[in-house]
Design a protein around this motif. Structure first.
Motif, PDB file in Angstrom:
ATOM      1  N   GLN A 110      -8.861   9.705 -37.065  1.00  0.00           N
ATOM      2  CA  GLN A 110      -8.917   9.125 -35.730  1.00  0.00           C
ATOM      3  C   GLN A 110      -9.122   7.625 -35.822  1.00  0.00           C
ATOM      4  O   GLN A 110      -9.859   7.137 -36.684  1.00  0.00           O
ATOM      5  N   GLY A 111      -8.505   6.911 -34.908  1.00  0.00           N
ATOM      6  CA  GLY A 111      -8.721   5.476 -34.847  1.00  0.00           C
ATOM      7  C   GLY A 111      -7.941   4.877 -33.705  1.00  0.00           C
ATOM      8  O   GLY A 111      -6.823   5.299 -33.400  1.00  0.00           O
ATOM      9  N   ASP A 112      -8.527   3.887 -33.040  1.00  0.00           N
ATOM     10  CA  ASP A 112      -7.855   3.224 -31.935  1.00  0.00           C
ATOM     11  C   ASP A 112      -6.537   2.601 -32.382  1.00  0.00           C
ATOM     12  O   ASP A 112      -6.314   2.336 -33.566  1.00  0.00           O
TER      13      ASP A 112
ATOM     14  N   ALA B 231      -4.260   8.330 -32.296  1.00  0.00           N
ATOM     15  CA  ALA B 231      -4.860   7.145 -31.682  1.00  0.00           C
ATOM     16  C   ALA B 231      -5.723   7.526 -30.495  1.00  0.00           C
ATOM     17  O   ALA B 231      -6.233   6.651 -29.796  1.00  0.00           O
ATOM     18  N   THR B 232      -5.875   8.826 -30.252  1.00  0.00           N
ATOM     19  CA  THR B 232      -6.732   9.289 -29.159  1.00  0.00           C
ATOM     20  C   THR B 232      -8.146   9.494 -29.682  1.00  0.00           C
ATOM     21  O   THR B 232      -8.386  10.434 -30.445  1.00  0.00           O
ATOM     22  N   PRO B 233      -9.088   8.640 -29.314  1.00  0.00           N
ATOM     23  CA  PRO B 233     -10.471   8.876 -29.739  1.00  0.00           C
ATOM     24  C   PRO B 233     -10.984  10.174 -29.118  1.00  0.00           C
ATOM     25  O   PRO B 233     -10.918  10.351 -27.899  1.00  0.00           O
ATOM     26  N   ILE B 234     -11.456  11.076 -29.944  1.00  0.00           N
ATOM     27  CA  ILE B 234     -11.871  12.392 -29.473  1.00  0.00           C
ATOM     28  C   ILE B 234     -13.373  12.545 -29.683  1.00  0.00           C
ATOM     29  O   ILE B 234     -13.859  12.367 -30.794  1.00  0.00           O
ATOM     30  N   PRO B 235     -14.130  12.842 -28.621  1.00  0.00           N
ATOM     31  CA  PRO B 235     -15.574  13.043 -28.779  1.00  0.00           C
ATOM     32  C   PRO B 235     -15.881  14.124 -29.809  1.00  0.00           C
ATOM     33  O   PRO B 235     -15.081  15.040 -30.036  1.00  0.00           O
TER      34      PRO B 235
ATOM     35  N   GLY C 260      -7.505   8.689 -16.382  1.00  0.00           N
ATOM     36  CA  GLY C 260      -8.834   8.771 -16.958  1.00  0.00           C
ATOM     37  C   GLY C 260      -9.134   7.522 -17.771  1.00  0.00           C
ATOM     38  O   GLY C 260      -8.237   6.753 -18.131  1.00  0.00           O
ATOM     39  N   LEU C 261     -10.411   7.320 -18.073  1.00  0.00           N
ATOM     40  CA  LEU C 261     -10.809   6.132 -18.819  1.00  0.00           C
ATOM     41  C   LEU C 261     -10.168   6.096 -20.200  1.00  0.00           C
ATOM     42  O   LEU C 261      -9.708   5.047 -20.665  1.00  0.00           O
ATOM     43  N   ALA C 262     -10.134   7.242 -20.879  1.00  0.00           N
ATOM     44  CA  ALA C 262      -9.560   7.268 -22.218  1.00  0.00           C
ATOM     45  C   ALA C 262      -8.073   6.946 -22.181  1.00  0.00           C
ATOM     46  O   ALA C 262      -7.552   6.254 -23.060  1.00  0.00           O
ATOM     47  N   GLN C 263      -7.386   7.434 -21.157  1.00  0.00           N
ATOM     48  CA  GLN C 263      -5.960   7.154 -21.037  1.00  0.00           C
ATOM     49  C   GLN C 263      -5.730   5.672 -20.755  1.00  0.00           C
ATOM     50  O   GLN C 263      -4.821   5.053 -21.322  1.00  0.00           O
TER      51      GLN C 263
ATOM     52  N   GLY D 162     -13.183   2.782 -28.264  1.00  0.00           N
ATOM     53  CA  GLY D 162     -12.519   3.963 -27.733  1.00  0.00           C
ATOM     54  C   GLY D 162     -13.362   5.212 -27.785  1.00  0.00           C
ATOM     55  O   GLY D 162     -13.251   6.082 -26.928  1.00  0.00           O
ATOM     56  N   PHE D 163     -14.238   5.347 -28.793  1.00  0.00           N
ATOM     57  CA  PHE D 163     -15.053   6.549 -28.918  1.00  0.00           C
ATOM     58  C   PHE D 163     -16.119   6.600 -27.828  1.00  0.00           C
ATOM     59  O   PHE D 163     -16.408   7.654 -27.274  1.00  0.00           O
TER      60      PHE D 163
END
Length: 686
Positions: free
Chosen positions: A284-286, A414-418, A558-561, A603-604
């Motif tokens: 994972q990574g921005d 590239a999607t930071p995932i909790p 959404g914020l992540a998007q 992003g996380f």
């Protein structure tokens, strides 16, 4: 093979009484194709009714059940006027039962003068009259079903009433078999949960958090168990130990020194590569954090050890960009890099296939074309998949079969995932995070404006383009909808073309792959200057000159998007994102929600906050593709229960005898019930 005990649940809904072709269509729109689907179609709300003997002013606004004697019928003087049927309660208090349109004629027949009826509905006041508009239940005492004090309200589609769907759910619940318990006994006792059959029956009868948690846990447990089985199977398969000597990675040309996070992740990957079991790791990574450089290090380790590597991209344009970047980074090194996409035909394709088969090609970059059976490798040891959620499980499985042993697998997103969501969706994978950006990255200037300032914003875009730069304009919809006043991408592009002419291009999800690639290629090369798009803007496609992004109707994202979109602006010294929200003034709620976007580029952190607001599928990038990870469990339940479900699955496999034990046999049924049985063989390409 599915256990026979589950067959009644997997029968088609047409096997239920009263379901014909006409009813099957609205059920299909809801995804209710099998009896099991109906049993797991949970109420979205509840209607509570109060039984009264006397109609009282104090009950206005409540749903009541009352026995009435019909004393009068009155029809309006026009077709639009309502029909009112007056009934008296046991103490002579009147209430009007009001019907509109054709329902009036029906009401006069069902409610004749002098008849006694049990009626339920919401009591309202209309002038000096108490009334119930379109009662939801009218029945003769002693005939039919009496209205329930608590009634579930289900998600519906056109052509389906709540009552009719409720009757089908009752039939589905009646078919529920008695299944053995798969939950660890002490956990079941600690939570005081009902058994599976009792819980699935109860969820349609009462609003209970404990009941829903039990059913959500079942789904999470089956998911975690499937992932652990996949990982266990992978661990038993023969991999290819990859031990590089540093002769290539030591000469690698890099535009900047590796960050501490990159060095840490490279160490984690190299530790996997030297093992005899195949690596299965999520990276994972921005956007812009340097994932590709980490992947290149891993690929070079494979080449140093005498093997081949493959880098997979979801689209042709991104594949060609990866190819160009690798060629530049590897210039002067004895590494042969090739590309294979659907565009490559004839002699070009044959040359690549021969090079892969004889081992003269060290690294292959490509799209899904490298999955094809005709593509064979001499010694594939590592496969890297970019933007992994864009590839199906079967495709990943095909790639894993391309080596003599099982290739090591590194998937990137590239999607930071909790953390909790990563455990739920990628529990069989080891997870690495690049949580540090390379030096020199200028923070994106993020501003929030109201839609009312659109004219001055367009003037700002004109100045930006006049300076020789490019810009993105992102819209949430493809075309106008009757239920939405949001600007569509096509309409916005048409309006902007009136100002900017051929400088404007448009891209959206309904375009075919080659057409989208052509649009992105023109934008990437600078042939077009302003790209109006939905969220299909390719992650990772580098357009350094596109240093401005406008995100319209941003309150729909959404914020992540929003954060992911923001990460796609160019790498220049002045990067700007303008977030537009609807309304003449930006509400305090919107400001509070978007404040985090202005505070941080982490992003996380943003993803953790976004998980509190939105569903898991939206964070994972699967909602639009229909691949929602969980049907039963909500994002709150994922956070609360995933840890226990993961631990329970581990206990079953490591302490309680696995699938061959009595509890394991029950757990096997759960895998089939939640359709994770196919996942045991193929989930995550394992």
């Amino acid at each position: 093979m599915r256990p026979d005990i589950l067959n009644p649940l997997f029968a088609e809904v047409s096997s239920l009484k009263g379901v014909g072709p006409g009813l099957a269509k609205p059920l299909d729109r809801l995804g209710l194709e099998r009896v099991k689907d109906l049993a797991y179609h949970f109420p979205a709300n509840w209607t509570y009714r109060k039984t009264v003997s006397r109609v009282d002013e104090a009950d206005v606004g409540q749903n009541i059940i009352v026995t009435l004697t019909i004393v009068d019928q009155r029809s309006g003087g026009s077709a639009r006027a309502p029909t009112r049927i007056y009934g008296a309660d046991t103490e002579g208090q009147y209430v009007a039962l009001t019907y509109f349109g054709r329902n009036g004629a029906w009401a006069r027949k069902q409610l004749p003068m002098g008849a006694t009826r049990i009626v339920s509905g919401k009591l309202e006041r209309y002038g000096d009259t108490l009334q119930i508009v379109h009662p939801d239940h009218v029945a003769e005492p002693g005939h039919g079903h009496a209205p329930a004090a608590i009634e579930p309200v289900y998600p519906l589609s056109e052509g389906l009433t709540n009552g009719r769907l409720g009757q089908l759910v009752v039939q589905a619940v009646e078919r529920l078999p008695e299944l053995p318990e798969w939950i660890e006994p002490s956990l079941l006792e600690q939570r005081k949960w009902l058994g599976w059959r009792e819980a699935l029956s109860a969820v349609h009868c009462k609003d209970s958090a404990e009941v829903r948690d039990r059913l959500a846990y079942d789904e999470l447990f089956a998911n975690q168990l499937a992932m652990r089985l996949v990982r266990a199977a992978m661990d038993k398969r023969r991999g290819t130990p990859v031990q590089g000597d540093g002769r290539l990675t030591g000469q690698l040309r890099m535009p900047f020194d590796l960050t501490g996070a990159q060095k840490r992740v490279i160490g984690e990957i190299e530790g996997d590569l030297i093992q005899g079991r195949p690596m299965l790791r999520l990276l994972q990574g921005d956007v812009g954090s340097g994932k590709t450089m980490v992947a290149l290090h891993a690929l070079l380790r494979a080449v140093e050890a005498g093997f081949q590597g493959a880098l997979l991209a979801p689209t042709e344009i991104l594949a060609r960009q990866h190819f160009a970047n690798l060629q530049a980074s590897l210039s002067g090194l004895p590494v042969n890099v090739a590309i294979l996409t659907g565009r490559d035909k004839g002699r070009v394709r044959e040359s690549v296939l021969m090079g892969l088969a004889d081992g003269s090609i060290d690294i292959l970059v490509g799209t899904h074309a490298i999955f094809q059976e005709a593509v064979t490798y001499k010694a594939l040891a590592l496969a890297v998949i970019d933007e992994q959620h864009r590839f199906g499980v079967s495709q990943r499985l095909m790639l894993s079969k391309k080596g003599s042993g099982v290739p090591h697998l590194l998937v990137m997103t590239a999607t930071p995932i909790p953390r909790t969501l990563a455990l739920a969706a990628y529990g069989e994978m080891d997870v690495s995070q690049i949580d540090e950006m390379p030096p020199g990255r200028t923070p994106v200037d993020t501003r929030v404006l109201s839609q009312g300032r659109l004219p001055e914003l367009i003037d700002g875009v004109a100045r930006h383009l006049a300076s020789g730069k490019q810009a993105y304009w992102v819209c949430p919809l493809v075309e106008e909808s009757e239920v939405s006043d949001l600007a569509a991408a096509e309409q916005r592009a048409a309006e902007l073309k009136l100002r900017f002419g051929d400088q404007v291009a448009v891209i959206h999800g309904r375009m075919k792959g080659p057409e989208k690639d052509a649009v992105m290629e023109a934008f990437s090369s600078g042939k077009t200057r302003l790209l109006v798009a939905t969220t299909v803007i390719e992650v990772g496609v580098d357009v350094p000159n596109a240093s401005l992004m406008i995100i319209e109707a941003a309150d729909r994202f959404g914020l992540a998007q929003l954060h992911q979109l923001r990460g796609r602006v160019g790498r220049g010294t002045e990067q700007s994102v303008c977030i537009l929200v609807r309304g003449e003034s930006v509400s305090e709620t919107a400001r509070a929600r978007l404040a985090l976007m202005r505070e941080t580029n982490d992003g996380f952190r943003i993803a953790e906050e976004d998980l509190k607001l939105r569903g898991a599928g939206e964070l994972l990038g699967t909602r639009q593709s229909g691949e929602t990870p969980f049907r039963v469990a909500t994002n709150e339940q994922v956070r609360e229960l995933i840890g226990a479900a993961s631990a329970d699955a581990r206990l079953l496999l490591e302490r309680d005898g696995g699938l061959d034990s009595p509890r394991g046999s029950a757990a096997r049924i759960a895998l089939y019930l939640f359709e994770r049985d196919a996942g045991v063989a193929t989930l995550r390409g394992g």
